[in-house]
Design an enzyme around this catalytic site. Structure first.
Site, PDB file in Angstrom:
ATOM      1  N   GLY A 148      -5.124  13.237   0.333  1.00 24.62           N
ATOM      2  CA  GLY A 148      -4.521  12.031  -0.218  1.00 24.62           C
ATOM      3  C   GLY A 148      -5.503  10.880  -0.229  1.00 24.62           C
ATOM      4  O   GLY A 148      -6.607  10.956   0.315  1.00 24.62           O
ATOM      5  N   ALA A 181      -1.681   4.671   7.412  1.00 23.10           N
ATOM      6  CA  ALA A 181      -2.834   5.449   6.961  1.00 23.10           C
ATOM      7  C   ALA A 181      -2.433   6.609   6.067  1.00 23.10           C
ATOM      8  O   ALA A 181      -3.197   7.006   5.179  1.00 23.10           O
ATOM      9  CB  ALA A 181      -3.620   5.978   8.159  1.00 23.10           C
ATOM     10  N   LYS A 195     -12.210  15.142   0.369  1.00 18.63           N
ATOM     11  CA  LYS A 195     -11.429  15.475   1.555  1.00 18.63           C
ATOM     12  C   LYS A 195     -11.031  16.952   1.605  1.00 18.63           C
ATOM     13  O   LYS A 195     -10.652  17.448   2.665  1.00 18.63           O
ATOM     14  CB  LYS A 195     -10.188  14.588   1.627  1.00 18.63           C
ATOM     15  CG  LYS A 195     -10.512  13.131   1.949  1.00 18.63           C
ATOM     16  CD  LYS A 195      -9.287  12.242   1.908  1.00 18.63           C
ATOM     17  CE  LYS A 195      -9.624  10.820   2.334  1.00 18.63           C
ATOM     18  NZ  LYS A 195      -8.458   9.903   2.231  1.00 18.63           N
ATOM     19  N   LYS A 224       0.847  -1.192   0.000  1.00 17.23           N
ATOM     20  CA  LYS A 224       0.000   0.000   0.000  1.00 17.23           C
ATOM     21  C   LYS A 224       0.877   1.233   0.000  1.00 17.23           C
ATOM     22  O   LYS A 224       1.947   1.248   0.622  1.00 17.23           O
ATOM     23  CB  LYS A 224      -0.899   0.033   1.244  1.00 17.23           C
ATOM     24  CG  LYS A 224      -1.714   1.326   1.387  1.00 17.23           C
ATOM     25  CD  LYS A 224      -2.409   1.435   2.741  1.00 17.23           C
ATOM     26  CE  LYS A 224      -3.098   2.790   2.899  1.00 17.23           C
ATOM     27  NZ  LYS A 224      -3.746   2.961   4.221  1.00 17.23           N
ATOM     28  N   GLU A 235      -8.577  12.283  12.564  1.00 14.96           N
ATOM     29  CA  GLU A 235      -7.737  11.135  12.954  1.00 14.96           C
ATOM     30  C   GLU A 235      -6.805  11.467  14.106  1.00 14.96           C
ATOM     31  O   GLU A 235      -5.795  12.154  13.925  1.00 14.96           O
ATOM     32  CB  GLU A 235      -6.930  10.629  11.755  1.00 14.96           C
ATOM     33  CG  GLU A 235      -6.210   9.327  12.057  1.00 14.96           C
ATOM     34  CD  GLU A 235      -5.876   8.520  10.821  1.00 14.96           C
ATOM     35  OE1 GLU A 235      -5.313   7.425  10.969  1.00 14.96           O
ATOM     36  OE2 GLU A 235      -6.186   8.980   9.698  1.00 14.96           O
ATOM     37  N   SER A 244     -12.647   4.717   2.828  1.00 17.38           N
ATOM     38  CA  SER A 244     -13.609   5.812   2.948  1.00 17.38           C
ATOM     39  C   SER A 244     -14.645   5.766   1.844  1.00 17.38           C
ATOM     40  O   SER A 244     -14.486   5.097   0.822  1.00 17.38           O
ATOM     41  CB  SER A 244     -12.880   7.158   2.905  1.00 17.38           C
ATOM     42  OG  SER A 244     -12.238   7.336   1.661  1.00 17.38           O
ATOM     43  N   GLU A 275      -7.136  -1.874   2.907  1.00 15.33           N
ATOM     44  CA  GLU A 275      -6.444  -0.611   3.165  1.00 15.33           C
ATOM     45  C   GLU A 275      -6.481  -0.274   4.653  1.00 15.33           C
ATOM     46  O   GLU A 275      -5.476   0.151   5.244  1.00 15.33           O
ATOM     47  CB  GLU A 275      -7.110   0.501   2.356  1.00 15.33           C
ATOM     48  CG  GLU A 275      -6.493   1.871   2.565  1.00 15.33           C
ATOM     49  CD  GLU A 275      -7.259   2.984   1.862  1.00 15.33           C
ATOM     50  OE1 GLU A 275      -7.035   4.157   2.216  1.00 15.33           O
ATOM     51  OE2 GLU A 275      -8.091   2.678   0.979  1.00 15.33           O
ATOM     52  N   GLU A 296     -12.023  10.982  -4.245  1.00  6.07           N
ATOM     53  CA  GLU A 296     -11.868  10.975  -2.783  1.00  6.07           C
ATOM     54  C   GLU A 296     -11.078  12.194  -2.314  1.00  6.07           C
ATOM     55  O   GLU A 296     -11.402  12.787  -1.283  1.00  6.07           O
ATOM     56  CB  GLU A 296     -11.161   9.693  -2.348  1.00  6.07           C
ATOM     57  CG  GLU A 296     -10.975   9.578  -0.845  1.00  6.07           C
ATOM     58  CD  GLU A 296     -10.343   8.263  -0.444  1.00  6.07           C
ATOM     59  OE1 GLU A 296      -9.487   8.268   0.478  1.00  6.07           O
ATOM     60  OE2 GLU A 296     -10.686   7.220  -1.038  1.00  6.07           O
TER      61      GLU A 296
END
Length: 401
Positions: A369, A307, A388, A158, A203, A221, A247, A384
């Protein structure tokens, strides 16, 4: 400004040299607000967290007893090789505000020089332009495709690719009103402003309180539409999505493995955290530290989690740097506060923008990101990042109509 009454968040501007930390809503909110700078400490490189902690501890040791509980605000760089600098600021005056009341710590009398007089707020700004930053949409899409290719080839499992956009103003960014708008719209997030970096992060990287430690891993998400039935279906899809659960598992594991080395912890079931514009898969980790570890030191050990970086860490960092092609600075680095006893809270600097100067105004450089794993779709990942960036977009639209 009074040294007793807490400042009105919406009235703060750059001349106050503000620092802001807020979580929660109405009477239950918890805030630390500072004005001015009693001390500014900086550090770079891989040892930046320990170096800042050592400098802060030495400073606190020289302070008189009445300053017990003094807090420092920290904003650290994502990368140890960033051209930006990690910074720790001890405000000249700081208010700790919560349901139990207000405490003010005023360090003005300890300053060798008289504090500067706050300048009055400048005239209201207007948005004059919005455009792509250092990484265009097409470059981001290309980066996602290349990242997926490398993941499928077994180079890594990832990575997280980010991009930036710029909002140009013809004057100065209204720091206080922007922070107040973020805090009102996202009370379950942590609203922060430290040294030109402003945002509302969902977060929590780490909280340390008298030996107790807690962290939350977010990854995976889906957008929130506001339609209850559609959002419920999206939440169910998120919990069963192979791509998103994979993920998220990488992100949660990277936090759990670090904390288990220094603490006795318990891990929650994975659940869906819903925010006004987006929902995430979330896992909470909590327990008790073994030995003395400040919040800043724990943040340094946890950073960078999967993350916001990827896994394996070294390969993800390398691929991220190659495909993004720009310096993140303090975006996605730890941001928060630590006190003279080592207690504190740090979040990952997400849903944020960096204030930059121009000859004829200021810019808000927004960042966002997306986690890239096997099965990632470039267009979905780009969408995404747009989702964000909505918190900053909506907040600036609210305060600068």
């Amino acid at each position: 400004m009074s040294q007793v009454s807490p400042p009105d968040l919406a009235q703060l501007h750059a001349g106050h040299q503000p620092t802001i930390w807020r979580h929660g809503s109405d009477a239950e909110s918890v805030r630390t607000i500072g004005i001015g700078e009693f001390a500014r400490l900086t550090a770079s490189g891989r040892g930046r967290f320990e170096e800042l902690q050592e400098q802060f501890s030495a400073l606190c040791a020289a302070l008189p007893a009445y300053t017990s509980g003094v807090r420092a605000f920290v904003s650290a760089t994502f990368s140890p090789v960033s051209q930006a600098t990690s910074v720790l600021i001890v405000p000249r005056i700081q208010w700790h505000i919560g349901p139990a009341g207000v405490r003010v710590i005023d360090l003005s009398d300890l300053m060798a020089e008289a504090p500067e007089v706050s300048q009055p707020p400048r005239a209201a700004s207007r948005v004059v332009a919005q455009h792509a930053g250092e990484l265009s949409d097409e470059a981001f899409l290309s980066g996602v495709r290349e990242a997926v290719r490398r993941i499928e080839a077994g180079e890594l499992a990832k990575t997280v690719l980010a991009r930036d956009e710029v909002i140009e103003l013809d004057g100065h960014v209204p720091i206080g009103p922007l922070a107040a708008a973020l805090a009102e719209a996202y009370p379950t997030c942590w609203t922060y402003y430290v040294d030109g970096l402003i945002g509302a992060s969902p977060e929590m990287l780490v909280r340390v309180r008298n030996g107790e430690v807690a962290s939350r891993a977010l990854a995976g998400s889906a957008p929130v539409s506001g339609d209850l039935d559609a959002d419920e279906a999206a939440a169910e899809d998120l919990m069963t999505s192979a791509k998103d659960t994979s993920e998220h598992a990488y992100a949660a594991r990277s936090v759990i493995e670090v904390l288990r080395r220094i603490a006795d912890v318990q891990v929650s079931d994975t659940h869906v955290l819903r925010l006004p514009t987006i929902m995430h898969l979330a896992t909470d980790v909590s327990g008790y530290l073994r030995g003395e570890h400040s919040a800043l030191q724990v943040a340094g050990q946890l950073h960078p989690s999967a993350a916001i970086c990827g896994t394996p860490r070294e390969a993800a960092e390398r691929v991220l740097a190659e495909l993004e092609g720009f310096d993140r600075g303090r975006y996605s680095g730890p941001v928060g506060w630590v006190d003279d006893s080592g207690n504190g809270e740090f979040v990952i600097a997400l849903r944020c923008a960096r204030i930059e100067g121009r000859a004829d105004g200021q810019d808000l450089r927004m960042y966002a990101g997306a986690g890239i794993v096997v099965g990632s779709d470039p267009q979905r990942e780009l969408a995404e990042t747009y989702t964000k960036m909505l918190p900053i977009r909506r907040a600036i639209a609210r305060v600068l109509p």
